[in-house]
Design a protein around this motif. Structure first.
Motif, short mmCIF file in Angstrom:
data_model
loop_
_atom_site.label_atom_id
_atom_site.label_comp_id
_atom_site.label_asym_id
_atom_site.label_seq_id
_atom_site.Cartn_x
_atom_site.Cartn_y
_atom_site.Cartn_z
N UNK A 156 5.42 2.98 -1.51
CA UNK A 156 5.72 3.95 -0.64
C UNK A 156 5.82 5.12 -1.17
N UNK A 157 6.39 5.32 -1.69
CA UNK A 157 7.23 6.81 -2.08
C UNK A 157 5.54 7.43 -2.68
N UNK A 158 4.84 7.03 -3.17
CA UNK A 158 3.89 7.24 -4.39
C UNK A 158 2.06 6.86 -3.43
N UNK A 159 2.65 6.64 -2.29
CA UNK A 159 1.37 6.34 -1.57
C UNK A 159 0.18 5.57 -2.00
N UNK A 160 0.94 3.76 -2.15
CA UNK A 160 -0.08 3.17 -2.48
C UNK A 160 -0.96 3.47 -3.82
N UNK A 161 0.10 4.16 -4.81
CA UNK A 161 -1.47 4.36 -6.10
C UNK A 161 -0.18 4.21 -6.82
N UNK A 162 -1.22 4.39 -7.73
CA UNK A 162 -0.84 3.40 -9.51
C UNK A 162 -0.78 2.40 -9.60
N UNK A 163 -0.41 2.43 -10.70
CA UNK A 163 0.12 0.83 -11.76
C UNK A 163 1.67 -0.06 -10.97
N UNK A 164 1.53 0.66 -10.32
CA UNK A 164 2.93 0.27 -9.49
C UNK A 164 2.66 -1.07 -8.49
N UNK A 165 1.09 -0.30 -8.05
CA UNK A 165 0.81 -1.92 -7.54
C UNK A 165 1.01 -3.11 -8.16
N UNK A 166 0.10 -3.08 -9.37
CA UNK A 166 0.23 -4.66 -10.09
C UNK A 166 1.36 -4.89 -10.41
N UNK A 179 3.12 -13.29 2.19
CA UNK A 179 3.19 -12.30 2.77
C UNK A 179 3.10 -10.88 1.53
N UNK A 180 3.91 -10.66 1.08
CA UNK A 180 3.56 -8.95 0.61
C UNK A 180 2.34 -9.39 0.17
N UNK A 181 1.62 -10.17 -0.98
CA UNK A 181 0.45 -10.61 -1.44
C UNK A 181 -0.42 -10.01 -0.42
N UNK A 182 -0.22 -10.36 0.78
CA UNK A 182 -1.01 -9.98 1.99
C UNK A 182 -1.34 -8.54 2.47
N UNK A 183 -0.18 -8.22 2.28
CA UNK A 183 -0.10 -6.49 2.69
C UNK A 183 -0.53 -6.11 2.08
N UNK A 186 -4.01 -5.88 2.32
CA UNK A 186 -4.94 -5.65 3.83
C UNK A 186 -4.62 -3.84 4.00
N UNK A 187 -3.16 -4.16 3.15
CA UNK A 187 -2.86 -2.58 3.92
C UNK A 187 -3.42 -1.56 2.67
N UNK A 188 -3.22 -2.20 1.16
CA UNK A 188 -3.44 -0.62 0.38
C UNK A 188 -4.92 -1.58 -0.29
N UNK A 189 -5.48 -2.40 -0.24
CA UNK A 189 -6.82 -2.89 -0.44
C UNK A 189 -6.96 -2.99 -2.04
#
Length: 209
Positions: A156-166, A179-183, A186-189
């Motif tokens: 959330x601090x990084x606006x959904x970008x970067x390696x934090x996604x994986x 539910x987290x994986x679905x978010x 759906x929200x972060x593509x």
């Protein structure tokens, strides 16, 4: 509770014995120099960046932090550790604890790295990089529930970008948080390739996603 710092090792051969600077005020001409160093880093030229950095006096904490980072990037992990330990002992900043923690992590010294990364998180709670790196270390330590909290914050601090996604997807897989994986999807593509990478990491960490 944050563990006590380990004893500072002897400076490795060739290490600079100049006392580090904790000054945070950067003069315009210093910023120009640091921007040039950063541009070289961005172009994938860490050796040239280190040479450029050391062509002038290391006058601020930012100069010394970059020195530690560049020593680590060029494989001089012992010298990088020495630099960051000096910064921790003298400056006590979140960035110095973060740098030392990551340098220890690169040396596969996870148990030593964790307290420094935790301290960095306390001192710099709004840093996406710190929260991501601490979360990743928690994953390696098989503490996925704690990791998920840190990594969701970093996302959330990084606006959904970067390696934090994986990394966050890996934590959700290890905790069976659909539910987290679905978010993420759906929200972060969150993409198929990212999912495959996270699944591979989760398997390596001993999970069954």
């Amino acid at each position: 509770m944050f563990a006590g710092c380990a004893a500072t090792p002897e400076a490795p051969p060739g290490a600079d014995r100049q006392r580090v600077s904790c000054m945070t005020e950067i003069q315009p001409e210093m910023q120009v120099h640091l921007d040039l160093v950063d541009a070289m880093i961005d172009r994938g030229k860490p050796y040239a960046a280190l040479a450029q950095l050391e062509s002038k006096r290391l006058s601020t904490e930012d100069h010394w932090l970059r020195r530690g980072q560049l020593l680590a990037m060029t494989g001089h992990l012992s010298q990088a550790e020495h630099t960051f330990r000096q910064l921790v002992d003298q400056c006590h900043s979140g960035r110095s604890y973060h740098g030392l923690g990551m340098t220890l992590l690169k040396q596969s010294r996870l148990e030593e790295a964790l307290p420094y990364l935790e301290k960095a998180r306390v001192l710099a709670p709004a840093s996406a990089d710190v929260r991501n790196d601490y979360g990743y270390a928690l994953l390696l330590a098989h503490r996925p529930y704690e990791a998920a909290t840190e990594l969701r914050t970093a996302l959330e601090l990084n606006s959904g970008k970067g390696p934090v996604r994986q990394n966050l997807a890996t934590a959700y897989m290890l905790t069976q948080n659909q539910a987290g994986l679905d978010l993420l999807r759906d929200r972060y593509h969150f993409g198929v390739d990212e999912y495959a990478y996270a699944r591979k990491l989760a398997r390596e960490l001993g999970g069954q996603p």
